[in-house]
Design a protein around this motif. Structure first.
Motif, PDB file in Angstrom:
ATOM      1  N   GLU A 143       8.117   4.970   7.882  1.00 54.97           N
ATOM      2  CA  GLU A 143       8.547   3.714   7.273  1.00 54.97           C
ATOM      3  C   GLU A 143       8.167   3.581   5.807  1.00 54.97           C
ATOM      4  O   GLU A 143       8.201   2.482   5.257  1.00 54.97           O
ATOM      5  N   SER A 144       7.821   4.691   5.160  1.00 52.54           N
ATOM      6  CA  SER A 144       7.476   4.579   3.743  1.00 52.54           C
ATOM      7  C   SER A 144       7.653   5.927   3.040  1.00 52.54           C
ATOM      8  O   SER A 144       7.681   6.975   3.682  1.00 52.54           O
ATOM      9  N   ALA A 145       7.775   5.845   1.744  1.00 54.63           N
ATOM     10  CA  ALA A 145       7.844   7.039   0.891  1.00 54.63           C
ATOM     11  C   ALA A 145       7.490   6.595  -0.521  1.00 54.63           C
ATOM     12  O   ALA A 145       7.542   5.407  -0.853  1.00 54.63           O
ATOM     13  N   LYS A 146       7.119   7.564  -1.341  1.00 58.03           N
ATOM     14  CA  LYS A 146       6.846   7.293  -2.742  1.00 58.03           C
ATOM     15  C   LYS A 146       7.940   7.918  -3.584  1.00 58.03           C
ATOM     16  O   LYS A 146       8.450   9.000  -3.261  1.00 58.03           O
ATOM     17  N   GLU A 167       6.949   9.162   5.207  1.00 60.63           N
ATOM     18  CA  GLU A 167       6.521   8.843   6.564  1.00 60.63           C
ATOM     19  C   GLU A 167       7.645   8.095   7.256  1.00 60.63           C
ATOM     20  O   GLU A 167       8.708   7.901   6.670  1.00 60.63           O
ATOM     21  N   VAL A 208      14.470   7.563   4.935  1.00 57.53           N
ATOM     22  CA  VAL A 208      13.120   7.128   5.283  1.00 57.53           C
ATOM     23  C   VAL A 208      13.279   6.133   6.434  1.00 57.53           C
ATOM     24  O   VAL A 208      13.812   5.041   6.233  1.00 57.53           O
ATOM     25  N   ASP A 241       5.176  11.984   0.065  1.00 60.19           N
ATOM     26  CA  ASP A 241       4.465  11.217   1.086  1.00 60.19           C
ATOM     27  C   ASP A 241       5.425  10.456   2.006  1.00 60.19           C
ATOM     28  O   ASP A 241       5.243   9.282   2.296  1.00 60.19           O
ATOM     29  N   VAL A 273      14.492  -3.196   1.798  1.00 60.62           N
ATOM     30  CA  VAL A 273      13.241  -2.441   1.667  1.00 60.62           C
ATOM     31  C   VAL A 273      12.172  -3.346   1.065  1.00 60.62           C
ATOM     32  O   VAL A 273      12.460  -4.434   0.585  1.00 60.62           O
ATOM     33  N   THR A 274      10.949  -2.866   1.099  1.00 58.65           N
ATOM     34  CA  THR A 274       9.837  -3.552   0.443  1.00 58.65           C
ATOM     35  C   THR A 274       9.262  -2.591  -0.590  1.00 58.65           C
ATOM     36  O   THR A 274       8.934  -1.448  -0.268  1.00 58.65           O
ATOM     37  N   ILE A 275       9.170  -3.060  -1.816  1.00 55.04           N
ATOM     38  CA  ILE A 275       8.581  -2.279  -2.905  1.00 55.04           C
ATOM     39  C   ILE A 275       7.493  -3.130  -3.537  1.00 55.04           C
ATOM     40  O   ILE A 275       7.739  -4.274  -3.925  1.00 55.04           O
ATOM     41  N   ASN A 276       6.303  -2.560  -3.620  1.00 51.61           N
ATOM     42  CA  ASN A 276       5.173  -3.287  -4.206  1.00 51.61           C
ATOM     43  C   ASN A 276       4.980  -4.652  -3.540  1.00 51.61           C
ATOM     44  O   ASN A 276       4.780  -5.656  -4.216  1.00 51.61           O
ATOM     45  N   ASN A 277       5.107  -4.666  -2.218  1.00 51.41           N
ATOM     46  CA  ASN A 277       4.944  -5.882  -1.404  1.00 51.41           C
ATOM     47  C   ASN A 277       5.989  -6.955  -1.690  1.00 51.41           C
ATOM     48  O   ASN A 277       5.760  -8.125  -1.401  1.00 51.41           O
TER      49      ASN A 277
END
Length: 167
Positions: free
Chosen positions: A152-155, A150, A34, A148, A80-84
């Motif tokens: 700079e992000s993924a789920k 992208e 990612v 999802d 990384v950032t997870i849940n802000n």
């Protein structure tokens, strides 16, 4: 000649006795890039086998090892950032606490745990809550996947039976 025959019989019997059988919950390693981050998930994939999963096999409001066998490992090559919340690059054990209407997701710094035995809350890197959703299909085998994706992000999705948790 008789000793050769006995030796061959012993070798054959030993190989049959110690033949490997495939694990009931086979291991899986999933990798996804990612942006500039490589993410790897290593986990075991149990089947439902006709059992009710959440609320029975995996009790509500109790920590679960996320699959079977050794605790699931989640590795990030960069921060990384997870849940802000910032999570440093490295490997973590992934533990959820499933609830009927809300799950707690835990990333723990100890990646050598077999199940939840030896878990220590003070080794948690991150805790947050998410809402489970119901899927339209039934998933026989516990599955972790990415969606999802992208730049700079993924789920990450945890799916089993008719339940999906995404973060």
């Amino acid at each position: 000649m008789k000793s050769v025959s006995i030796l061959l019989t012993f070798a054959l019997c030993t190989s049959v006795l110690f033949a490997q059988t495939p694990p009931k919950s086979p291991g899986c390693t999933l990798s996804q890039t990612v942006g500039l981050t490589d993410i790897e998930v290593a986990y075991s994939r149990p089947d439902a086998d006709g059992r009710t999963i959440y609320g029975e096999l995996v009790p509500f409001d109790e920590m679960w090892r996320t699959g079977a066998n050794k605790a699931t490992a989640l590795t990030f090559s960069t921060d990384v950032t997870i849940n802000n919340q910032k999570v440093p690059a490295g490997s973590y054990s992934l533990f959820p606490i499933p609830g009927k209407s809300e799950w707690t997701i835990i990333l723990n710094k100890n990646t050598e745990l077999w199940g939840v035995g030896g878990y220590k809350k003070e080794e948690d890197q991150l805790r947050f809550t998410v809402k489970p959703t119901t899927t339209g299909d039934k998933y026989e085998t516990f599955t972790i996947d990415f969606s999802d994706i992208e730049m700079e992000s993924a789920k990450i999705n945890l799916t089993w039976e008719k339940t999906r948790v995404t973060f």
